[in-house]
Design an enzyme around this catalytic site. Sequence first.
Site, mmCIF file in Angstrom:
data_model
loop_
_atom_site.group_PDB
_atom_site.id
_atom_site.type_symbol
_atom_site.label_atom_id
_atom_site.label_comp_id
_atom_site.label_asym_id
_atom_site.label_seq_id
_atom_site.Cartn_x
_atom_site.Cartn_y
_atom_site.Cartn_z
ATOM 1 N N VAL A 1 -33.196 93.625 9.677
ATOM 2 C CA VAL A 1 -33.485 94.323 10.936
ATOM 3 C C VAL A 1 -33.524 93.319 12.078
ATOM 4 O O VAL A 1 -34.030 92.208 11.914
ATOM 5 C CB VAL A 1 -34.865 95.028 10.853
ATOM 6 C CG1 VAL A 1 -35.209 95.723 12.157
ATOM 7 C CG2 VAL A 1 -34.913 95.996 9.683
ATOM 8 N N CYS A 2 -33.003 93.717 13.253
ATOM 9 C CA CYS A 2 -33.190 92.923 14.481
ATOM 10 C C CYS A 2 -33.262 93.894 15.659
ATOM 11 O O CYS A 2 -33.522 95.071 15.476
ATOM 12 C CB CYS A 2 -32.078 91.879 14.648
ATOM 13 S SG CYS A 2 -30.483 92.566 15.101
ATOM 14 N N ARG A 3 -33.020 93.412 16.850
ATOM 15 C CA ARG A 3 -33.128 94.262 18.041
ATOM 16 C C ARG A 3 -32.015 95.299 18.093
ATOM 17 O O ARG A 3 -32.261 96.474 18.328
ATOM 18 C CB ARG A 3 -33.114 93.388 19.301
ATOM 19 C CG ARG A 3 -33.271 94.174 20.585
ATOM 20 C CD ARG A 3 -33.370 93.244 21.794
ATOM 21 N NE ARG A 3 -33.308 94.009 23.015
ATOM 22 C CZ ARG A 3 -32.175 94.299 23.660
ATOM 23 N NH1 ARG A 3 -31.017 93.882 23.201
ATOM 24 N NH2 ARG A 3 -32.207 95.000 24.774
ATOM 25 N N MET B 1 -33.763 97.832 16.207
ATOM 26 C CA MET B 1 -34.979 98.452 16.742
ATOM 27 C C MET B 1 -34.696 99.294 17.987
ATOM 28 O O MET B 1 -35.484 100.186 18.309
ATOM 29 C CB MET B 1 -36.026 97.382 17.050
ATOM 30 C CG MET B 1 -36.572 96.684 15.801
ATOM 31 S SD MET B 1 -37.295 97.793 14.571
ATOM 32 C CE MET B 1 -38.827 98.257 15.404
ATOM 33 N N GLY C 1 -28.866 94.960 15.882
ATOM 34 C CA GLY C 1 -27.988 94.947 14.704
ATOM 35 C C GLY C 1 -27.087 93.726 14.626
ATOM 36 O O GLY C 1 -26.443 93.496 13.615
#
Length: 98
Positions: free
Chosen positions: A62-64, A90, A66
């Site tokens: 997971v990140c901000r 996110m 993708g």
Amino acid sequence: MKTMTTQEVQELLENNQSINLIDVRETDEVAAGKIPGAINIPLGSLESRMSELDKSQEYIMVCRSGGRSGQATSFLENQGYKVTNMDGGMLNWNGETN
């Protein structure tokens, strides 16, 4: 690279599935809210901390948005880990955060 939508990840959590989430955002980004249960390993620390991960387990990255999680997914895949990238990150997450 295997991918999953934020909705698919949310459904797994809602159905009490045991999943391993790795959030590769920076510590200050995670402080603003992360998916409950996610482990924070910033992308820049991933290579030095990958020994904390178990190759027999599956992980969702997971990140901000993708992008960084996509890099992490590719890197770990090349190291023999079972990983999936959460598309949209996110920014597309509508579930609970803590």
